[in-house]
Design an enzyme around this catalytic site. Structure first.
Site, PDB file in Angstrom:
ATOM      1  N   GLY A   1       9.920  -6.986   4.381  1.00 33.42           N
ATOM      2  CA  GLY A   1       9.327  -6.569   3.118  1.00 33.42           C
ATOM      3  C   GLY A   1      10.376  -6.041   2.168  1.00 33.42           C
ATOM      4  O   GLY A   1      11.314  -5.344   2.580  1.00 33.42           O
TER       5      GLY A   1
ATOM      6  N   VAL B   1       9.144   0.102  -1.729  1.00 31.72           N
ATOM      7  CA  VAL B   1       9.818   0.919  -0.713  1.00 31.72           C
ATOM      8  C   VAL B   1      10.945   0.139  -0.051  1.00 31.72           C
ATOM      9  O   VAL B   1      12.066   0.639   0.101  1.00 31.72           O
ATOM     10  CB  VAL B   1       8.807   1.422   0.342  1.00 31.72           C
ATOM     11  CG1 VAL B   1       9.507   2.298   1.371  1.00 31.72           C
ATOM     12  CG2 VAL B   1       7.668   2.190  -0.318  1.00 31.72           C
TER      13      VAL B   1
ATOM     14  N   SER C   1      12.805  -2.264  -1.113  1.00 34.43           N
ATOM     15  CA  SER C   1      13.986  -2.374  -1.971  1.00 34.43           C
ATOM     16  C   SER C   1      14.855  -1.129  -1.882  1.00 34.43           C
ATOM     17  O   SER C   1      16.081  -1.205  -1.829  1.00 34.43           O
ATOM     18  CB  SER C   1      13.563  -2.542  -3.439  1.00 34.43           C
ATOM     19  OG  SER C   1      13.106  -3.841  -3.666  1.00 34.43           O
TER      20      SER C   1
ATOM     21  N   GLY D   1       4.111  10.105   2.054  1.00 32.05           N
ATOM     22  CA  GLY D   1       5.401   9.685   1.507  1.00 32.05           C
ATOM     23  C   GLY D   1       6.562  10.441   2.090  1.00 32.05           C
ATOM     24  O   GLY D   1       6.804  10.401   3.288  1.00 32.05           O
TER      25      GLY D   1
ATOM     26  N   GLU E   1      -4.154   1.495  -9.248  1.00 28.18           N
ATOM     27  CA  GLU E   1      -4.052   0.039  -9.275  1.00 28.18           C
ATOM     28  C   GLU E   1      -5.223  -0.563 -10.039  1.00 28.18           C
ATOM     29  O   GLU E   1      -6.232   0.101 -10.303  1.00 28.18           O
ATOM     30  CB  GLU E   1      -4.018  -0.489  -7.844  1.00 28.18           C
ATOM     31  CG  GLU E   1      -2.764   0.002  -7.117  1.00 28.18           C
ATOM     32  CD  GLU E   1      -2.651  -0.574  -5.722  1.00 28.18           C
ATOM     33  OE1 GLU E   1      -2.932  -1.773  -5.550  1.00 28.18           O
ATOM     34  OE2 GLU E   1      -2.269   0.179  -4.816  1.00 28.18           O
TER      35      GLU E   1
ATOM     36  N   LYS F   1      -4.713   8.086   6.504  1.00 30.70           N
ATOM     37  CA  LYS F   1      -3.708   9.119   6.788  1.00 30.70           C
ATOM     38  C   LYS F   1      -4.309  10.239   7.637  1.00 30.70           C
ATOM     39  O   LYS F   1      -3.654  10.768   8.541  1.00 30.70           O
ATOM     40  CB  LYS F   1      -3.168   9.669   5.470  1.00 30.70           C
ATOM     41  CG  LYS F   1      -2.393   8.613   4.665  1.00 30.70           C
ATOM     42  CD  LYS F   1      -2.168   9.070   3.229  1.00 30.70           C
ATOM     43  CE  LYS F   1      -1.414   8.026   2.420  1.00 30.70           C
ATOM     44  NZ  LYS F   1      -1.410   8.350   0.977  1.00 30.70           N
TER      45      LYS F   1
END
EC number: 1.1.1.3
Lengths: 432, 432
Positions: free
Chosen positions: A12, A16, A18, A134, A190, A205
């Site tokens: 992927g 994230v 990248s 995060g 989104e 979570k």
């Protein structure tokens, strides 16, 4: 210092992924010192090697053949999200004894236990601190720092989108739809906001957090989930009048009969540390027997912050691999049932529209008394005849003392049956 | 599950040691499941086995022969505090390959590197999360969760006594001496409060935090330390007028030339998350390149909270020992100098008493300009003649823009030399 590099496969290359590629390539020297051996990024599996990215790694690193990349690696970092093909790829890696770092909360909340068993069987390490909140280190403290304590309750603001929307509703008085539109315009929500505003993201979570906090296996199906789409500007104004703010809380709680895991809008008093968590920030509040009250606060999402959590997992496990240490599995030994919301005890606030008639309050009070739900405060506001027609109306806001959810539900059913009650406009839990 | 127990020797049975004994004895079954083998408390080394304690373990566990107890153990938990005999005992354990958990900040801030080398030499684990900020998991996140990130700055309220005193000064308007007396009466400050109010306790913690945050060795001697004894009710009132609170901050900062570690009173804006840390709570704020802003909050001291941190270390290391894994040493690889406060750049607020004369402000402004210290705001308050005698006086409060400490010191020296300046009543740093 060991000269043999550890080969890292990255699956992927989104927001994230990248950033993880950037850190691995740009900080290679520093990371080598921290790990005790070089961490070598051997490839990045993507669907389209030509697609534009936040960070462009050398073109030769991109590949569409994820399986070949996995097979060549020592450690696999999975940042594609979603159930498939992530699940199959992670299992392929773990079964071959390759260590895996993942930030995939949806997958871990559903199949975390199965993935952990695959890791245990081959002696591989499965790490996923980036899956919750995060960059905020919350899973590691739960698993390690509180390993000798008894966690009683975890309260978390674990979804930045809903916190941003609720914060905007409090600050501007906007209604839900307008606040959502603004969040979408600013990139905090989104185009399809369902997973966030219905609480599904926070629920995933919460399942992961509850498993680590209570040393037992829980999945998404154990989580009772209510979103924020029903929260109105009137609810927010009423909360503010009570000295509270409305937050979407993930609550993981040890009860006598088991563990309650739930996500729902909650009135939080202004003095509570969670009340001042603004915008897209996340925070997790832990009550434990010995440590008392702990809070962890930080950015709950975003490319670089989540990449920081991924790199923390990667460096920690690589350090151990270099030292020749075995994987440290999670320790889910407890057999604890997940209990439904009906046994959970909370205070509630309710909004009702009633006819302005003699005896209405007495009739309502009778219903609460029958169900054993004790009223803490009751405020009424009278309005003139609605749109100039019919009878005058009254809005009533009730705050209850702590009562079991099923008692409150029964009370609501009975209230609905009263002729004088036109509508129950809101029912929201209150955090004491 | 392994049946061979790990033998634990406990050195000290004070506030924290008593709670560790309680947890080890009362939670034995649960701890066995978490570790994968029994954790057996084989003895508690004390000076007086008959002394009254917060938690009374079976009498047979108390011994005055610490060395014999250490020699019989697999893991030594040192909670005696102070330099000796703690240092000699920890070294005895580490040299024999026994793992050590310690909460001794004074010793670790002075000799942490030497102790770590002794541990590395024998393959023993040295863990000391309880030494900083009580129950708040801060060292583990710095070492592990942020292991792939670059920490830029750590700001901490790391001493509960001084935070309690400053909080009382803000809430009641009391002067330092009265707030200290109240803290002593309530048990938040000791009869000899020097280590707390002069900042030494926070300085020891800052040295430990800086070592982990920046992967280099720092000791107490690298910390510039100023306490809160000079803070007056007037300083507090002036801070409040600026929309700030005064906090004793431990600051660990990566600068171009090295690392600055310092403890000093600081004006913190009301909106900063550290401003709302009340009473005896602690909090640590971390800025890192990728994770951004993180905060950790909780009880910074106390028997049970600190015992929770000790148990976290003990269970984590015991779990690894049971799995057959090697110790994971700290990774201090960086050669970074500690830089003195003179190169640190901060904003300052200053209070001055000056004669009410023509040209005083111009003369002062000239001094600031000569030293390159730029003035952000200047307020003056005129008073009638002091005690009915002499000239009328003026109080001036200056807030500067960011300037190097040595520039500010030179400015102060020159201001003192001005005939119109009677006194410089306070110089406090401001956190922007």
């Amino acid at each position: 210092m060991n000269d043999t590099p550890l080969s890292v496969a990255l699956l992927g290359s989104g927001t994230v992924g990248s950033q993880v590629a950037r850190i691995l390539l740009e900080d290679a020297e520093e990371l080598t010192q921290r790990v005790g051996a070089p961490l070598r990024l051997i490839g990045i599996a993507v669907r389209d090697p030509q697609a534009p990215r936040d960070y462009a790694a050398p073109a030769g690193l991109y590949t569409t053949d994820a399986d070949a990349l996995i097979d060549a690696a020592d450690v696999v970092v999975e940042l594609t999200g979603g159930i498939e093909p992530a699940r199959t790829r992670i299992l392929r890696a773990l079964r071959a004894g390759k260590h895996v770092v993942s930030g995939n909360k949806a997958l871990l909340a559903r199949e975390g236990a199965a993935l952990q068993r695959a890791a245990d069987a081959s002696g591989a390490q499965l790490s996923y601190d980036a899956a919750v909140a995060g960059a905020i280190p919350i899973l590691r403290p739960l698993r390690d720092s509180l390993a000798g304590d008894q966690v009683e309750r975890v309260l978390g603001i674990m979804n930045g989108t809903t916190n941003f929307i609720l914060d905007a509703m409090h600050t501007t008085g906007a209604d839900f739809d307008d606040a959502l539109a603004e969040a979408q315009r600013l990139g905090y929500a989104e185009a399809d906001p369902t997973a966030d505003v219905e609480g599904h993201d926070a629920a995933a979570k919460a399942a992961i957090v509850a498993s680590l906090a209570f040393h037992a296996e829980f999945t998404l199906e154990d989580v009772h989930c209510e979103g924020i789409t029903g929260i109105t500007a009137a609810d927010v104004a009423a909360a503010q009048a009570e000295g509270c703010v409305i937050k979407l809380l993930a609550v993981c709680e040890r009860l006598e009969e088991g563990v309650s895991i739930r996500v729902h809008p909650t009135l939080v008093p202004n003095e509570h540390p969670l009340a001042s968590v603004r915008g897209a920030f996340n925070a997790v509040f832990v009550h434990s027997r010995d440590a008392g009250q702990l809070m962890f606060y930080g950015p709950g999402a975003g490319g670089a912050p989540t990449a920081s959590a991924v790199m923390g997992d990667l460096v920690s496990l690589a350090r151990r691999v270099v030292l020749g240490g075995p994987a440290v599995p999670d320790f889910s030994y407890a057999q604890l049932p997940a209990v439904g919301p009906e046994d959970v005890v909370s205070s509630y606030t309710m909004g009702l529209q009633v006819k302005d008639r003699l005896g209405v309050l007495a009739g309502m009070a009778q219903v609460f008394a029958e169900e054993g739900v004790s009223i803490r405060t009751m405020h009424q506001t009278k309005h003139g005849p609605h749109r100039g027609a019919g009878q005058p109306e009254t809005t009533i806001r009730v705050v209850t003392h702590r009562a079991a959810d099923r008692r409150v539900r029964a009370t609501i059913e009975k209230l609905r049956g009263l002729d004088a009650v036109d509508a129950i406009t809101s029912v929201i839990r209150v955090e004491d």
